[in-house]
Enzyme design. Structure first.
Site, mmCIF file in Angstrom:
data_model
loop_
_atom_site.group_PDB
_atom_site.id
_atom_site.type_symbol
_atom_site.label_atom_id
_atom_site.label_comp_id
_atom_site.label_asym_id
_atom_site.label_seq_id
_atom_site.Cartn_x
_atom_site.Cartn_y
_atom_site.Cartn_z
ATOM 1 N N LYS A 54 8.092 -10.583 -18.007
ATOM 2 C CA LYS A 54 7.591 -9.285 -18.495
ATOM 3 C C LYS A 54 6.250 -9.472 -19.204
ATOM 4 C CE LYS A 54 9.317 -6.584 -16.638
ATOM 5 N NZ LYS A 54 10.170 -7.306 -15.774
ATOM 6 N N ASN B 69 0.344 0.457 6.096
ATOM 7 C CA ASN B 69 0.957 -0.354 5.036
ATOM 8 C C ASN B 69 1.718 -1.489 5.716
ATOM 9 O OD1 ASN B 69 2.290 -1.486 2.875
ATOM 10 N ND2 ASN B 69 3.986 -0.026 3.015
ATOM 11 N N GLY B 70 1.382 -2.731 5.380
ATOM 12 C CA GLY B 70 2.055 -3.875 6.004
ATOM 13 C C GLY B 70 1.051 -4.929 6.423
ATOM 14 N N GLU C 116 3.401 -10.512 -16.631
ATOM 15 C CA GLU C 116 2.912 -9.551 -15.642
ATOM 16 C C GLU C 116 2.120 -8.397 -16.239
ATOM 17 O OE1 GLU C 116 5.826 -7.575 -13.217
ATOM 18 O OE2 GLU C 116 7.401 -7.945 -14.681
ATOM 19 N N HIS D 192 13.126 -32.429 -23.017
ATOM 20 C CA HIS D 192 12.807 -33.159 -21.789
ATOM 21 C C HIS D 192 11.401 -32.825 -21.276
ATOM 22 C CE1 HIS D 192 17.003 -34.222 -21.925
ATOM 23 N NE2 HIS D 192 17.281 -32.932 -22.055
ATOM 24 N N TRP E 215 -3.310 -2.226 -1.485
ATOM 25 C CA TRP E 215 -3.072 -3.502 -2.165
ATOM 26 C C TRP E 215 -3.500 -4.547 -1.159
ATOM 27 C CZ3 TRP E 215 -0.465 -8.190 -2.014
ATOM 28 C CH2 TRP E 215 -0.332 -8.843 -3.233
ATOM 29 N N LYS F 214 4.363 -2.529 -6.947
ATOM 30 C CA LYS F 214 5.757 -2.262 -7.289
ATOM 31 C C LYS F 214 6.733 -2.872 -6.304
ATOM 32 C CE LYS F 214 9.077 -0.632 -9.695
ATOM 33 N NZ LYS F 214 9.379 -1.309 -10.936
ATOM 34 N N CYS G 112 0.841 -1.196 0.000
ATOM 35 C CA CYS G 112 0.000 0.000 0.000
ATOM 36 C C CYS G 112 0.879 1.249 0.000
ATOM 37 C CB CYS G 112 -0.877 0.006 1.247
ATOM 38 S SG CYS G 112 -1.776 -1.545 1.466
ATOM 39 N N GLU H 241 13.283 -13.755 -17.909
ATOM 40 C CA GLU H 241 12.837 -12.364 -17.748
ATOM 41 C C GLU H 241 11.831 -11.969 -18.828
ATOM 42 O OE1 GLU H 241 12.347 -8.410 -16.477
ATOM 43 O OE2 GLU H 241 12.738 -10.341 -15.518
ATOM 44 N N ARG I 258 2.032 1.550 -6.032
ATOM 45 C CA ARG I 258 2.280 0.626 -4.919
ATOM 46 C C ARG I 258 1.085 -0.288 -4.676
ATOM 47 N NH1 ARG I 258 6.500 1.997 -1.719
ATOM 48 N NH2 ARG I 258 5.622 0.777 -0.042
HETATM 49 C C1 AGP Z 1 9.205 -7.051 -11.926
HETATM 50 O O1 AGP Z 1 8.778 -6.439 -13.058
HETATM 51 C C2 AGP Z 1 8.288 -7.080 -10.806
HETATM 52 N N1 AGP Z 1 7.854 -5.802 -10.461
HETATM 53 C C3 AGP Z 1 8.773 -7.883 -9.612
HETATM 54 O O2 AGP Z 1 9.038 -9.176 -10.044
HETATM 55 C C4 AGP Z 1 10.020 -7.330 -8.911
HETATM 56 O O3 AGP Z 1 11.140 -7.535 -9.699
HETATM 57 C C5 AGP Z 1 10.195 -8.065 -7.589
HETATM 58 O O4 AGP Z 1 9.056 -7.833 -6.803
HETATM 59 C C6 AGP Z 1 11.453 -7.612 -6.858
HETATM 60 O O5 AGP Z 1 11.331 -6.283 -6.488
HETATM 61 P P1 AGP Z 1 12.622 -5.513 -5.945
HETATM 62 O O6 AGP Z 1 13.637 -5.514 -7.046
HETATM 63 O O7 AGP Z 1 12.126 -4.145 -5.607
HETATM 64 O O8 AGP Z 1 13.106 -6.261 -4.732
#
Ligand code: AGP
Length: 609
Positions: free
Chosen positions: A486, A102-103, A489, A505, A76, A604, A2, A482, A27
């Site tokens: 991308k 937040n938490g 997500e 395999h 969130w 994020k 959050c 990666e 966030r």
């Molecule tokens: C990546 O696009 C995502 N936002 C997510 O996988 C991110 O890389 C992961 O949460 C790690 O975040 P950080 O690098 O802030 O620790």
């Protein structure tokens, strides 16, 4: 997770709270709300499910009076579905105080049962509402004392802001685990989860430490520990530019941040590769210590984990040092074998990811030296580390990480060169040659970005596929992981990254004319192997998008679409293939009409387990 904001001053708090909240929407964005202290000791709360726009709509229909003290929140969800009632702020039954959080409060159930016995009526499914009732039951006219006593009963991670109608000029805040900063202004002060939220109002910030609380009034800020003992604090001046927190004409932060990569990498090179010499300022480990390291253990999550995997290949190749890479959430619970000869490298854009923070603490407790590669100054993981290599990529607003990833990759090349120099596994001439190759990267990025329309065409032509496979070998196996992440997500298309050698395999069973396969096949010592993998896919009617080195005529025979990258040292190709992979995912997601900057179910930085 959050995002929280608070303001105490003489200006109308509402527009400040709403505007700053928008800077934090990356966030979490499933609901939002504000709590204001109006005249005649009135507590006013407005909150709504959905994006901040729906909160603004609610306030248009239910206007609020002028108020110069307030808190706000963008959510969130962790406990309780996104809904009006579960949105923050949460209040006590007398509607005198409000809390934003937040938490996660891990012991909220037992606290809730105890408070119910004291007659508190709960209306939401959240853990946060417990805090409001707890403070209210402990309140006897001294808000600071009531908050202090309440937070000492909470277990878990929290950053909170509390206001009370009896105290129309005060805001009380506290943090453990979740990030919280205090913004210091002229006769006005702020709290915020992150700097971008208040950067347009003040550059003077206090990074609250774990276990600290702050009392804000118009006149000033007091900081203390949870025992109430006053704590000294430093006011830092943040230097990143405001524009970084705006879209600057791009349709999405993600596309803007993709275009910021040449500049971000050029800046890193000018900082870290001065006159052909390495500058690893912040690493703070001598040649002797670096030379004495027997093994590197790496921890990270998501995209940062993929950067760590590329780091493994590069460090093992250049410095001949064994590297193990773990996802932080696995590392922290597997009782890892760590000792004082282990260098623990944590990778985190935000520096706030809970699993990585815990993994760092685990390794520290076992005697490892801790170095973090991070993009946020003063973040929690940085404060737990012996050394920090800042990537200085500027604030990354788009939830899908792009420029932070390539900056992390660049940092790994620099760290590998440093380790190789300390371990004498690379000759000065070899290092010089490799540094010269690194310095070409920002220009090569510009070339690739000039041809983004070609990637857009390939993306739109393949956006209808319901499943994607990404294949790579050697140092580009992590690139395949990666690329798949991308796409997953932001487009929500099921996608898997695989080491191409693993195809036979199992995954080759997935191949038919309804699948798209992205083959990462730049010129390299495993190129032939990739080419034969592509023929196997072709033989099963798979649709191939190849990422290949410019001028590669052979590959055109195996692929439906070819996305070129300039010729470069094969160890550097993960840096180059990252761009077409980012653009491919971006254009497919846009073609599908998705909210690229705020993809569903994501946030994020993941500050809870
Ligand atoms: C990546 O696009 C995502 N936002 C997510 O996988 C991110 O890389 C992961 O949460 C790690 O975040 P950080 O690098 O802030 O620790």
């Amino acid at each position: 997770m959050c995002g929280i904001i608070g303001y105490v001053g003489s200006k109308d708090a509402l527009p400040i709270l709403i505007d700053s909240l928008k800077q934090l929407e990356y966030r979490g964005y499933d609901s939002s709300g504000v709590g204001l202290l109006g005249h005649n000791a009135q507590l006013i709360v407005r909150k709504a499910k959905g994006k901040i726009a729906s909160l603004e709509e609610l306030i248009r229909h239910q206007p609020v009076p002028y108020a110069s003290v307030g808190i706000s929140h963008t959510r969130w969800a962790t406990h309780g579905l996104p809904s009006d009632i579960n949105s923050h702020p949460h209040t006590d039954n007398k509607h005198r105080l409000a809390v934003v959080h937040n938490g996660i409060i891990e012991n909220y159930q037992p606290l809730k049962e105890a408070l119910k016995k004291k007659g508190c009526k709960f209306i939401s499914q959240t853990d946060t509402e417990v805090i409001a009732h707890l403070v209210a039951t402990l309140y006897n006219g001294d808000l600071v004392e009531a908050v202090r006593r309440a937070i000492n009963q909470l277990k878990g991670a929290f950053a909170i802001g509390v206001i009370h109608a009896d105290h129309p000029d005060m805001l009380v805040a506290a943090r453990v685990g979740s990030p919280l900063i205090v913004g210091v202004g002229e006769r006005e002060n702020y709290i915020a989860s992150d700097v971008p939220a208040i950067i347009e109002r003040t550059r003077r910030v206090i990074y609250l430490k774990d276990g600290q609380m702050a009392v804000l009034t118009k006149e000033g800020v007091k900081v203390s520990d949870f025992a109430g003992k006053a704590a000294a604090f430093k006011i830092d001046t943040v230097d990143f530019n405001v524009t970084a927190a705006r879209k600057e004409g791009y349709p999405h932060f993600m596309l803007k941040e993709i275009h910021e990569q040449p500049q971000a990498l050029a800046q890193m090179i000018s900082l870290r590769l001065k006159n052909g010499r390495l500058n690893c300022e912040g690493l703070d480990l001598s040649d002797a210590v670096l030379g004495g390291i027997k093994r590197i253990a790496m921890v990270a999550c998501g995209t940062a984990y993929h950067a760590g995997l590329v780091g493994k290949y590069v460090i093992e190749e250049l410095a001949r040092l064994p590297v193990d890479v773990d996802t932080s959430s696995e590392f922290r619970y597997r009782n890892p074998i760590i000792d004082k000869h282990t260098l623990l490298v944590a990778v985190s854009q935000s520096g706030e990811t809970a699993d990585t923070l815990a993994a760092v603490r685990e390794a520290k407790a076992k005697g490892a030296k801790i170095v973090v590669i991070c993009n946020v100054i003063g973040s929690s993981i940085v404060r737990e580390s012996d050394g920090v290599l800042y990537t200085h990529a500027g604030p990354e607003i788009g939830v899908a990480s792009t420029k932070a990833y390539t900056a992390q990759l660049m940092m790994f090349y620099i760290l590998a060169l440093r380790l190789a120099a300390a371990r004498k596994t690379i000759s000065p001439a070899g290092a010089k040659k490799f540094i010269a190759e690194l310095k070409r990267i920002p220009l090569l990025y510009k070339d690739i970005l000039k041809k983004k329309a070609h990637v857009q065409k390939a993306a739109e032509a393949n956006s209808h596929f319901g499943c994607f496979l990404f294949l790579g070998r050697n140092v580009n196996y992590p690139s395949a992981l990666e690329g798949a992440l991308k796409l997953k997500e932001i487009s929500y298309i099921p996608a898997e990254g695989y080491a191409a050698g693993e195809m036979k395999h199992g995954p080759i069973a997935l191949i038919d004319e309804y699948r798209a396969v992205v083959c990462i096949a730049p010129q390299s010592h495993v190129y032939e192997k990739m080419a034969s993998n592509m023929q196997e896919i072709r033989a099963r009617k798979g649709n191939i998008i190849a990422i290949a080195t410019q001028g590669d005529k052979e590959i055109k025979r195996h692929a439906d679409f070819v996305l070129d990258i300039p010729k470069a040292h094969e160890l550097l190709t993960p840096l180059l293939v990252a761009l077409p992979l980012q653009l491919l995912a971006y254009y497919i997601a846009v073609k599908r009409g998705n909210d690229v900057d705020q993809p569903r179910n994501l946030a994020k930085s993941v500050t809870v387990e």
